[in-house]
Scaffold this active site. Structure first.
Site, PDB file in Angstrom:
ATOM      1  N   LYS A  60      -2.288 -10.204  10.707  1.00 21.43           N
ATOM      2  CA  LYS A  60      -2.259 -10.306  12.170  1.00 21.43           C
ATOM      3  C   LYS A  60      -3.203 -11.409  12.628  1.00 21.43           C
ATOM      4  O   LYS A  60      -4.336 -11.491  12.175  1.00 21.43           O
ATOM      5  CB  LYS A  60      -2.678  -8.975  12.806  1.00 21.43           C
ATOM      6  CG  LYS A  60      -1.657  -7.867  12.635  1.00 21.43           C
ATOM      7  CD  LYS A  60      -2.158  -6.592  13.307  1.00 21.43           C
ATOM      8  CE  LYS A  60      -1.183  -5.459  13.108  1.00 21.43           C
ATOM      9  NZ  LYS A  60       0.056  -5.652  13.850  1.00 21.43           N
ATOM     10  N   LYS A  84       0.852  -1.185   0.000  1.00 21.61           N
ATOM     11  CA  LYS A  84       0.000   0.000   0.000  1.00 21.61           C
ATOM     12  C   LYS A  84       0.895   1.244   0.000  1.00 21.61           C
ATOM     13  O   LYS A  84       2.033   1.146   0.464  1.00 21.61           O
ATOM     14  CB  LYS A  84      -0.944  -0.036   1.200  1.00 21.61           C
ATOM     15  CG  LYS A  84      -0.334   0.420   2.534  1.00 21.61           C
ATOM     16  CD  LYS A  84      -1.381   0.457   3.594  1.00 21.61           C
ATOM     17  CE  LYS A  84      -0.822   0.933   4.917  1.00 21.61           C
ATOM     18  NZ  LYS A  84      -0.633   2.343   5.082  1.00 21.61           N
ATOM     19  N   HIS A 101      -6.633  -0.051   6.382  1.00 23.74           N
ATOM     20  CA  HIS A 101      -6.791  -0.799   7.637  1.00 23.74           C
ATOM     21  C   HIS A 101      -8.230  -0.737   8.166  1.00 23.74           C
ATOM     22  O   HIS A 101      -8.809  -1.751   8.548  1.00 23.74           O
ATOM     23  CB  HIS A 101      -5.861  -0.241   8.721  1.00 23.74           C
ATOM     24  CG  HIS A 101      -4.412  -0.297   8.363  1.00 23.74           C
ATOM     25  ND1 HIS A 101      -3.902  -1.205   7.482  1.00 23.74           N
ATOM     26  CD2 HIS A 101      -3.357   0.439   8.784  1.00 23.74           C
ATOM     27  CE1 HIS A 101      -2.598  -1.029   7.362  1.00 23.74           C
ATOM     28  NE2 HIS A 101      -2.244  -0.028   8.142  1.00 23.74           N
ATOM     29  N   ASP A 105      -1.846  -5.742   2.786  1.00 23.68           N
ATOM     30  CA  ASP A 105      -2.136  -4.849   3.898  1.00 23.68           C
ATOM     31  C   ASP A 105      -1.771  -5.665   5.129  1.00 23.68           C
ATOM     32  O   ASP A 105      -2.466  -6.628   5.471  1.00 23.68           O
ATOM     33  CB  ASP A 105      -3.626  -4.482   3.919  1.00 23.68           C
ATOM     34  CG  ASP A 105      -3.965  -3.558   5.089  1.00 23.68           C
ATOM     35  OD1 ASP A 105      -3.167  -3.479   6.043  1.00 23.68           O
ATOM     36  OD2 ASP A 105      -5.037  -2.931   5.057  1.00 23.68           O
ATOM     37  N   HIS A 106      -0.671  -5.298   5.769  1.00 24.01           N
ATOM     38  CA  HIS A 106      -0.126  -6.194   6.796  1.00 24.01           C
ATOM     39  C   HIS A 106      -1.111  -6.435   7.936  1.00 24.01           C
ATOM     40  O   HIS A 106      -0.988  -7.408   8.674  1.00 24.01           O
ATOM     41  CB  HIS A 106       1.199  -5.668   7.336  1.00 24.01           C
ATOM     42  CG  HIS A 106       1.072  -4.446   8.181  1.00 24.01           C
ATOM     43  ND1 HIS A 106       1.097  -3.192   7.663  1.00 24.01           N
ATOM     44  CD2 HIS A 106       0.895  -4.308   9.503  1.00 24.01           C
ATOM     45  CE1 HIS A 106       0.951  -2.321   8.642  1.00 24.01           C
ATOM     46  NE2 HIS A 106       0.827  -2.952   9.782  1.00 24.01           N
TER      47      HIS A 106
END
Lengths: 519, 375
Positions: free
Chosen positions: A211, A177, A269, A206-207
């Site tokens: 998660k 991104k 996010h 998108d890290h």
């Protein structure tokens, strides 16, 4: 796992795989990192790859080829990356494992905009294929500023590096991104990518999606029978999604001045958290089944009319204040920020989802820098009881039941409900039932990049963002931005650093008789 | 974690008073926690862990392992010590909460340690039924060697959701595997069985399986000609289970078997053509080193592939694959022997049926029967 991959594996499965914790490991491949001399490579990518090697998740022959403008050779690049591993990897640096892993690290100096440098890249990749048996499997990672995305894609395509060399090999590309600056630029970028790569081979990262606790939203919603019947307009009053940071813009003024909070956080996010919270149950966990549902709910968001933007959104900028007891400067006093900057460091907005499940339920999203503390959470506020039965209950309407999915830093789930205070009267008070991951599973969670890099090598796109998902999110955000531009304001509200944001944000919820929760 | 809040241990409690004593202890600990953190303690338990041991000399080590484990995976621990010197059963109890560096408390757990004479082993199911945590999974770990055919063992299995033994501690591991397979196959309790010896070889299985992951290697997986496993007596059971896993997963059909003090050899056939396969378990003289190496030779048509995985000294292994048309693939990977605490933790994380383990156990039992029939 993707359906196609699952089918391919089913045709010729590895009989020894079943029953192992790891379903499969990638085939030998080379990951080509464009922008390999940058911070992302040093702090995140190489440490994550080393951690994968340490956990025995990478195959022999796995190789890395760094490609950037800085002057390294293989040895000096390895030395530099070793320092990154020592500082940022989860696992300790084991010399024997490092020596084996780093034997696959290579570097080629090149300019992203010079055609001939892609010849050098192609030659080097062929050498690696021959020396290490990577058989033409290449994963390109664009860890560069976005302005280089198109030149790199063009450079690869001009040398045929986007096309697999055989039916058995693959070429994939990971795009970091921001995916464009607005809907139009995102669409143009997607078009440029699609000229070289099929959508199946494009991995927009998108890290947040890597998660464990974000993925747990799916497990929590669809692995338990007790919540889903309540997960709708009949029982939920509203939803609050918060992504708060206590840090400022640090040394990213150049980037941040152009993006602001809405582009930096909301478009990606927050939209991911929103869609995972609001989506319908997918028919399976296959990549497209999950992503179809996310796109559907993004498309169901009621388009924000320009005249409603002032009522449904708030933007603000941090002023000076105190964070963790330290005095910090305001945004306009940060190095590299214009003294009359109108860039927002805080954004809050109200979204409505026009479908049967969510009709009339507001979703309040907020994000900001230099807020009181770093926290990411999704809070579900349930409707209050229909009748005031307990006269002595002062909290009956002010503190309805709440379910909070805490994403970071304390990953867990809180349920707030009321109990009777012991004694002769019927006094009620709210209490919390708290579940924290760290207390139930005291295990080290893998870094998001580990999971995502491994998935990309395995060809699993579930945790990556599809083209239509990016564009749908931009359409929502673009309406907010154009509404702000229409306002043509010459001033922007400020908030004290270390607070929970501007007072205007409270009004946003007060219109609906709600208030922000204190995370 | 930076600290441990520990309400003092209470000892020699009659079994009938354990429940009340534990409640009282939690009340004391809760107020201590509230003083430190301004909030009552939270308890997110994951399971009840029942451990039975008759190894008096190692009780201290077992206790330490369990406390460390429960701090990491909050559980109720029921530790039963079968002590021939004990005349009257009694209990000791502990309750713990950890404090984190941020001044909050982390997980909480409690331990009920029951000492009882070995002949009272039949009382264990009732004690477990009283003190286990409702519907959370109950894991029963039988520490050390026991008679797998004894009624006491069967009785304990009735309160277990998962039963875990460690056949590595048995004098005759192959016979133990046979008996365990028979027990799990015939018990009506529906308990799921497991073995720490199996968990101990996870990394070996993973490394062998990875060797066959590349598409070019898949054809060799069904064309194996020989498997050689070198081990020492500290991991005899693991070596047998590793061989049995390969036999069951690769669909090998055992034909006969022989054994000598230094080797066990299983001859089998594979595939429709009935190709011959030999599985050698070579006893190494390097004591305490466990499984040292696995070498696999596979032949598909005129092509030969060799896989060798061998342990190095510094907690690593070298995994090597040589196959036609490819450069030699070699990597060094982390491969330390997991401590007992980690093995048990791995067991606690899993709650599903382990069909692959059950298949391997059946293959080991068959191996044992063939050896007996050729003896």
């Amino acid at each position: 796992m993707d359906d196609a991959l699952a089918q391919a594996d089913a045709l010729n499965p590895n009989p020894l795989r079943e029953g192992l914790d790891i379903e499969r490991t990638p085939v030998p491949a080379t990951i080509v990192i464009f922008g390999a001399s940058g911070d992302l490579t040093f702090r995140k990518l190489i440490p994550a790859l080393y951690d994968l090697a340490y956990e025995r998740l990478l195959p022999a022959g796995f190789s890395i080829l760094g490609f950037a403008h800085r002057d390294f050779d293989d040895a000096s690049f390895r030395e530099q990356m070793r320092a990154g591993v020592e500082e940022f990897s989860r696992n300790p640096l084991d010399n024997a494992v490092w020596d084996s892993f780093s034997a696959g690290i290579h570097y080629t100096r090149g300019d992203f905009t010079i055609d001939e440098d892609y010849d050098k890249l192609a030659r080097r990749l062929r050498e690696i294929d021959s020396d290490r048996g990577t058989t033409g499997n290449y994963l390109y990672y664009l860890a560069t500023p976005p302005r280089f995305y198109e030149p790199i894609i063009d450079g690869l395509a001009a040398r045929g590096l986007e096309n697999p060399s055989s039916e058995a090999s693959w070429r994939r590309i990971i795009v970091e991104k921001p995916f464009g600056h607005d809907y139009q630029s995102a669409h143009e970028l997607n078009m440029a990518i699609s000229e070289a790569f099929d959508e199946d081979n494009v991995y927009r990262i998108d890290h947040y999606l890597g998660k464990e606790t974000v993925r747990n939203i799916l497990a929590f919603r669809f692995g338990n029978g007790i919540y889903e019947p309540l997960w709708n307009r009949h029982y939920i009053d509203h939803v609050q999604i918060t992504v708060a940071e206590s840090i400022g813009i640090e040394d990213r003024a150049g980037y941040y001045e152009r993006s602001g909070a809405i582009r930096d956080m909301v478009q990606n996010h927050l939209m991911q958290l929103f869609s995972l919270t609001a989506m319908e149950a997918p028919v399976s966990l296959a990549a497209d089944a999950v992503r179809d549902e996310k796109v559907k709910v993004l498309n169901a968001v009621r388009p924000m009319r320009p005249e409603l933007v002032p009522r449904q959104t708030v933007r603000a900028q941090y002023g000076p204040g105190y964070v963790s007891g330290e005095e910090v400067a305001g945004y306009r006093d940060e190095t590299g920020v214009a003294t009359d900057s109108m860039t927002e460091t805080y954004a809050a907005l109200t979204l409505y989802v026009d479908n049967w499940r969510w009709a009339g339920v507001p979703f309040y999203l907020r994000t900001g820098k230099r807020l009181a503390r770093r926290v990411t959470e999704v809070a579900i506020r349930f409707r209050p009881v229909p009748q005031r039965l307990f006269e002595s209950d002062p909290t009956e309407h002010s503190a309805p039941n709440e379910l909070v999915l805490e994403i970071q830093p304390d990953e867990g789930i809180n349920l707030n409900f009321k109990v009777k205070v012991p004694g002769p009267t019927f006094d009620l008070r709210p209490v919390n039932m708290v579940f924290q991951y760290g207390t139930a599973f005291n295990v080290q969670l893998p870094e998001a990049y580990e999971r995502l890099l491994l998935d990309a090598m395995l060809g699993d796109r579930t945790l990556f963002i599809r083209r239509d998902e990016v564009e749908a999110a931009w359409q929502i955000v673009d309406r907010v931005i154009s509404g702000w531009e229409r306002q043509g304001a010459h001033s922007i509200p400020t908030y004290h650093s270390g607070s929970w944001g501007p007072s205007e944000a409270n009004l946003l919820l007060a219109h609906d008789g709600h208030e922000w929760r204190r995370p | 974690m930076t600290g441990l809040l520990d309400a003092n241990q209470r000892q020699n409690i009659p079994l009938a008073e354990v429940h009340d004593a534990l409640q009282q202890k939690w009340a004391t600990l809760s107020s201590e926690i509230e003083q430190h953190t301004s909030a009552p303690p939270m308890r997110a338990n994951t399971s009840t862990l029942v451990v039975i041991t008759d190894q008096g000399s190692s009780v201290g080590a077992t206790r330490n392992t369990l406390h460390q484990l429960a701090a990491a995976i909050p559980s109720r621990i029921l530790l039963f010590i079968l002590d021939p010197m004990c005349a009257v059963p009694s209990a000791s109890i502990w309750a713990h909460c950890t404090l984190t560096s941020r001044g909050r408390h982390g997980g909480c757990y409690d331990v009920i340690e029951v000492t009882l004479p070995p002949e009272r082993v039949a009382a264990i199911p009732n004690i477990v039924a009283v003190h286990r945590l409702g519907e959370l999974p109950t894991f029963v770990i039988w520490s050390g060697q026991t008679d797998l055919r004894a009624p006491g063992f069967e009785g304990v299995s009735t309160v277990a959701d998962r039963l875990v033994i460690d056949t590595e501690g048995f004098d005759e591991p192959l016979e133990a595997l046979r008996d365990y397979a028979m027990f799990l196959g015939t018990t009506g309790s529906g308990v799921l069985g497991s073995d720490l010896a199996w968990t101990r070889i996870s990394t070996w299985r993973e490394l062998i399986a990875q060797s066959f992951d590349p598409p070019g290697m898949r054809r060799f997986a069904t064309n194996i000609r020989s498997i050689d496993i070198a081990y020492d007596e500290s991991q005899s059971s693991g070596a047998i289970l590793l061989a049995s896993w390969l036999v069951s997963r690769l669909g090998l059909r055992p034909v006969n078997a022989t054994s000598s003090p230094s080797t066990m050899e299983l001859r089998a056939t594979a595939g429709a053509a009935g190709s011959r396969v030999t599985v050698n378990l070579n006893h190494s003289h390097r004591a305490g080193s466990g499984i040292r190496s696995v070498r696999i030779l596979a032949r598909s048509g005129a092509s030969t592939a060799r896989i060798s995985i061998f342990k190095n000294d510094a907690g690593t292994s070298t995994a090597r694959v040589e196959s036609p048309g490819m450069p030699r693939q070699e990597r060094v990977v982390q491969h330390a022997d997991p401590p007992r605490q980690e093995l048990i933790a791995a067991e606690l994380m899993r709650y599903t049926r382990r069909r692959i383990y059950e298949d391997a156990l059946s293959a080991a039992a068959q191996f044992c029967r063939i050896l007996e029939s050729h003896a």
